[in-house]
Scaffold this motif. Sequence first.
Motif, short mmCIF file in Angstrom:
data_model
loop_
_atom_site.label_atom_id
_atom_site.label_comp_id
_atom_site.label_asym_id
_atom_site.label_seq_id
_atom_site.Cartn_x
_atom_site.Cartn_y
_atom_site.Cartn_z
N TYR A 782 0.85 -1.20 0.00
CA TYR A 782 0.00 0.00 0.00
C TYR A 782 0.88 1.24 0.00
CZ TYR A 782 -3.09 3.68 1.71
OH TYR A 782 -3.78 4.85 1.86
N ASN A 783 0.55 2.18 -0.86
CA ASN A 783 1.30 3.44 -0.92
C ASN A 783 0.40 4.47 -1.60
OD1 ASN A 783 3.23 5.42 -2.43
ND2 ASN A 783 4.52 4.44 -0.89
N THR A 784 0.40 5.68 -1.05
CA THR A 784 -0.51 6.71 -1.57
C THR A 784 -0.11 7.21 -2.95
OG1 THR A 784 0.78 8.35 -0.34
CG2 THR A 784 -1.21 7.51 0.72
N ASP A 785 1.05 6.78 -3.47
CA ASP A 785 1.42 7.15 -4.83
C ASP A 785 0.75 6.25 -5.87
OD1 ASP A 785 3.02 9.37 -4.39
OD2 ASP A 785 4.79 8.16 -3.98
N TRP A 786 -0.07 5.30 -5.38
CA TRP A 786 -0.87 4.47 -6.28
C TRP A 786 -2.31 4.97 -6.29
CZ3 TRP A 786 0.38 0.11 -9.31
CH2 TRP A 786 1.74 -0.26 -9.27
N THR A 787 -2.94 4.90 -7.45
CA THR A 787 -4.35 5.24 -7.57
C THR A 787 -5.09 4.05 -8.18
OG1 THR A 787 -3.97 6.20 -9.76
CG2 THR A 787 -3.93 7.71 -7.88
N VAL A 788 -6.40 4.07 -8.07
CA VAL A 788 -7.18 2.96 -8.60
C VAL A 788 -8.44 3.48 -9.27
CG1 VAL A 788 -8.36 2.60 -6.38
CG2 VAL A 788 -8.22 0.71 -8.04
N THR A 789 -8.78 2.87 -10.39
CA THR A 789 -10.04 3.19 -11.07
C THR A 789 -10.84 1.91 -11.27
OG1 THR A 789 -9.04 2.93 -13.27
CG2 THR A 789 -9.05 5.15 -12.31
N VAL A 790 -12.18 2.05 -11.19
CA VAL A 790 -13.08 0.93 -11.46
C VAL A 790 -13.98 1.36 -12.61
CG1 VAL A 790 -14.88 -0.57 -10.53
CG2 VAL A 790 -13.00 0.19 -9.05
N ASN A 791 -13.88 0.65 -13.73
CA ASN A 791 -14.64 0.99 -14.94
C ASN A 791 -14.41 2.44 -15.35
OD1 ASN A 791 -15.74 -1.63 -15.02
ND2 ASN A 791 -17.37 -1.03 -13.58
N GLY A 792 -13.14 2.88 -15.21
CA GLY A 792 -12.77 4.23 -15.64
C GLY A 792 -13.03 5.32 -14.63
N GLU A 793 -13.68 4.99 -13.51
CA GLU A 793 -13.99 6.00 -12.49
C GLU A 793 -13.01 5.86 -11.32
OE1 GLU A 793 -17.67 7.30 -9.51
OE2 GLU A 793 -17.97 5.75 -11.04
N LYS A 794 -12.40 6.99 -10.93
CA LYS A 794 -11.43 6.96 -9.85
C LYS A 794 -12.10 6.61 -8.53
CE LYS A 794 -7.53 9.48 -7.87
NZ LYS A 794 -6.72 10.73 -7.92
N LYS A 795 -11.50 5.68 -7.80
CA LYS A 795 -12.01 5.25 -6.51
C LYS A 795 -10.95 5.44 -5.42
CE LYS A 795 -15.99 3.63 -8.00
NZ LYS A 795 -17.30 4.16 -7.55
N GLU A 796 -11.38 5.34 -4.16
CA GLU A 796 -10.43 5.48 -3.06
C GLU A 796 -9.57 4.24 -2.95
OE1 GLU A 796 -10.29 6.25 1.78
OE2 GLU A 796 -12.20 5.83 0.78
N LEU A 797 -8.25 4.44 -2.83
CA LEU A 797 -7.32 3.32 -2.61
C LEU A 797 -7.39 2.97 -1.13
CD1 LEU A 797 -5.02 1.59 -4.00
CD2 LEU A 797 -3.42 3.20 -2.93
N LEU A 798 -7.75 1.74 -0.84
CA LEU A 798 -7.92 1.30 0.54
C LEU A 798 -6.66 0.63 1.06
CD1 LEU A 798 -11.49 -0.27 0.20
CD2 LEU A 798 -10.90 2.05 0.97
N ASN A 799 -6.39 0.81 2.35
CA ASN A 799 -5.31 0.10 3.01
C ASN A 799 -5.90 -1.18 3.58
OD1 ASN A 799 -3.32 -0.88 4.72
ND2 ASN A 799 -2.64 1.14 5.35
N ALA A 800 -5.69 -2.30 2.89
CA ALA A 800 -6.30 -3.57 3.24
C ALA A 800 -5.31 -4.48 3.96
CB ALA A 800 -6.84 -4.26 1.99
N ASN A 801 -5.73 -5.08 5.05
CA ASN A 801 -4.89 -5.97 5.85
C ASN A 801 -3.55 -5.31 6.21
OD1 ASN A 801 -6.85 -7.91 5.82
ND2 ASN A 801 -5.95 -9.10 4.14
N LEU A 802 -3.60 -4.03 6.46
CA LEU A 802 -2.50 -3.20 6.97
C LEU A 802 -1.38 -2.97 5.96
CD1 LEU A 802 -2.07 -4.65 10.57
CD2 LEU A 802 -3.64 -2.88 9.78
N LEU A 803 -1.20 -3.87 5.00
CA LEU A 803 -0.03 -3.79 4.12
C LEU A 803 -0.36 -3.63 2.65
CD1 LEU A 803 2.08 -6.72 5.65
CD2 LEU A 803 2.24 -4.29 6.19
N PHE A 804 -1.59 -3.94 2.25
CA PHE A 804 -1.89 -4.11 0.83
C PHE A 804 -2.82 -3.03 0.28
CE2 PHE A 804 -1.48 -8.47 2.66
CZ PHE A 804 -0.20 -8.72 2.18
N ARG A 805 -2.94 -3.05 -1.06
CA ARG A 805 -3.85 -2.15 -1.74
C ARG A 805 -5.20 -2.84 -1.92
NH1 ARG A 805 0.34 -2.07 -6.51
NH2 ARG A 805 2.18 -1.48 -5.29
N GLY A 806 -6.24 -2.08 -1.72
CA GLY A 806 -7.58 -2.62 -1.92
C GLY A 806 -8.49 -1.59 -2.56
N VAL A 807 -9.65 -2.05 -3.07
CA VAL A 807 -10.63 -1.14 -3.64
C VAL A 807 -12.03 -1.75 -3.47
CG1 VAL A 807 -10.46 -2.13 -5.98
CG2 VAL A 807 -11.23 0.24 -5.68
#
Length: 868
Positions: A782-807
């Motif tokens: 997980y790092n705030t320099d990563w972003t995530v989109t779902v079907n082209g729409e920007k979503k919040e990058l979640l901190n999942a299980n303390l270490l990972f990226r989630g959406v």
Amino acid sequence: MKSLKKEIIYPIIFALLSTLFFYSNLTFSYLQMGDVILWDIKNIKDAIFSGNLYFWNNAYFTTASSSAVPIHPKSLLIALLPNDIYPQISIMFHITVMGYGLFLFLREKKLSVKASLFGATALMFSNSIITLILPGHLGKFETYCYFPFVLYFLSKAMNTEKWIYFFFTGAFLGTAFLGGALDVAMYFSLFLSCYFLYLLYNKKNDKKITDFLKTDIKKIIILCVKFALTAVFSFLMSLQIIMITKNTQDMGAAGVTDKKQLWEWATRWSYPPEEVLGFFMPGFFGYYSGSQTHPYWGRIANMKGEPKTSNFSLTSANIGYITFIFIIFAVFISRKKYSEKYFWIGTALFFLTASFGRYFPIIYGALFQIPIFRDARNPNKFIEIIPIPFAILSSFACDYIFKALEAKKEDKLLKYLEDDYKYINAAKKIMYIIAIASAVSALITILANGIIYNHFVSDWKEANAALISKNIFMSFIRLALISSSVLILINYALSLKDITIKDKFILIIPLIGFILFSVYDLGHIGFLIIGSIIVFLYIIIVNRENLFYKYIPYMFIAVLFLDLTQSGNMFIVKSNYNQMYNSTPIVEHILNEKGNRTTMPILIPYLYRYTTHTMPYYNIPLTEPPAASRLSKDITDVFSSFRINDYAGYQPRLMDLLGVRYILSPTYLDQSILSNELIKITEYQDQFSAAVLYELKGYRNKYEFVNNVYNASDFNDGLGRLTMPNFNLAYETVLLNNSSNYISLNNPNSIYIAELLEETDKKIVFNVKTPENGILISKERYNTDWTVTVNGEKKELLNANLLFRGVYVEAGDNNIIFEFTPSKKYLYSTIICWIIFIILSIISIYKYFLYTKENIEISHSINDIIIE
């Protein structure tokens, strides 16, 4: 123009000396270095050529982070040079920069050119600098080498009080920070503030301090403002690196929170006081751990209760015997011209005492109370700064002695020495004592070789005990030869007796002895060639009286160069570049199975070849558990909570959390607590590593989709949930710092189809088909320099299980893209500062040439008038 041509020759001389010093490696076969230097170089080069000045370091899960291409001279070298020869070229380039910077500084102090050359050589090849090669601290070179230029411009700025020199001080300090070794640069910056105050204090001249404050308060304020702006500019110039480091190194001390344990952790690598002998007796304590000829047996890294073989060092601090003797002379000479020596003596003593750390905690113990110093562990790092004051002090004495040579040539030596004579005599007596004591000690240790061997054999076994006992008497023989050579050279300058042709030839005996000794010790024929050329040139000047006094100062530099080359080249260890990356059954198996959807291997414990070379080369991502290394606090805390012991390492739950498929171990794990969880695949051994590859039973995907969420209030709350016995990673995730809203999901029976479509270091693409809302977890850092989109729409990058990226993913057919999109705001600051620096440098050079041209024209006009 003649003067300008003369100035250009000096950096060329330093470049030639630097190249000559690395004579044993001019074939550019790979220098053995730790860390993942070549892999980092490759990443930087790829980023430069792709037009990206930031990239995601992804070979190690535990250190995965945003990384910047430093806007620095080294980046140009990386872009232009092949990866396998960049380290050698970078080292030679930066040592040249370092030497020329100190040369300019010493001349600014009104020292002679020859004395300045000596000081520059003493700094360039001090083994404290050269020995950083072996552990792979290339960034420290690229930080440290700019310090002399910072000193030069600050000294010039305080002398002239011109803004432009304060600006250049800040620019070179910023360049030093851009080198990447921020802790060393931080120490130097604090020292630089003290040097500024010293130079400011000297502005009072003969005035009382109170009178100075009253009459010159405006000047004092302006100079302080100029220096403050220097600090601001250096900060803005290096902001790109400083903020990257700050954001990626929220340091934890391997899970240590108790202050006593923190002290032991921070001071493990303290410099033992007795190893000051290494300043002029390299090899007495060995050279480095693991050396096949000179194993280290000192106390660095050895903690109470540990076996003596746990001592660990990859460095040496030989500063050259002449440098050491000249430092003693510098203490005794009392000429007002060298009054600044007291500041540098104090500086050397401060850094030396601080480097002792836990062995003599007066200074480092005080610094340890300051949080910023508590984070920057390893007191022996102060040793890396000490060569600067040492080189400067030795240059003061060198200048004094070289001028004594000139006075001797004109039969004015006694008048020159005047009141210093008795102090100089005291320094000479110390020199005689060292020479005699070394010869006697060599004889004693040769005769007592069996006793010394028996003393070491119980701890170090037969082979190493034999090497240690041999190296102890060899170090005394070396000292006897080099001290005799230096004694004769100094007597040429300071003896009131006339020097006969016989006296001049006596030097050849110990000098040839030292050269032959070094060839025997090193086994490098190149050293014999260099030494033979020096002896030959010396014979030429001996036979010509008019050349002798003119060129004998260069013999001091030549002997210093031989001294440092002999010891420094012990650390220039070469590896077979091609063999290093040869594939193995372990690598082949992992590559063949790459199509599976699991994550990286986990290495328990550290394995040299696989972690620093083979795995990164084949782009196989790794997880290296934190041990004594400083990693980010979240990594340290999560790994520590799942730790079983220091050998097998971690509970199967951690492997499950990380999605690990393989464990690579240097020993068999068949009897470990993990044995029932493992299947042995293959093993391999070579000169670099021995490793056994195990596969974990029941390994899972490197991504998961879950419909059950626990919203943690903070990190500790989330860690508590992860470690609960009934927590099931297949059905539930812990979310941390969900800023937008509270996510409520509670459907443990998730049904979904997920597919990984694309995976690079900068982009990961998934397709998820699901009838229920849920969380997609990508098991990447997980790092705030990563972003995530779902079907082209920007979503919040979640901190999942303390270490990972989630959406968060809604029911349906979803195309999900994780992308590396770092903020470039700090990059712009660095680029703007570089543009200002380059423009002002061009203007300054233009003005210099204009000034030179005007002076030439005026000179010609005056000559014409005189002729007329």
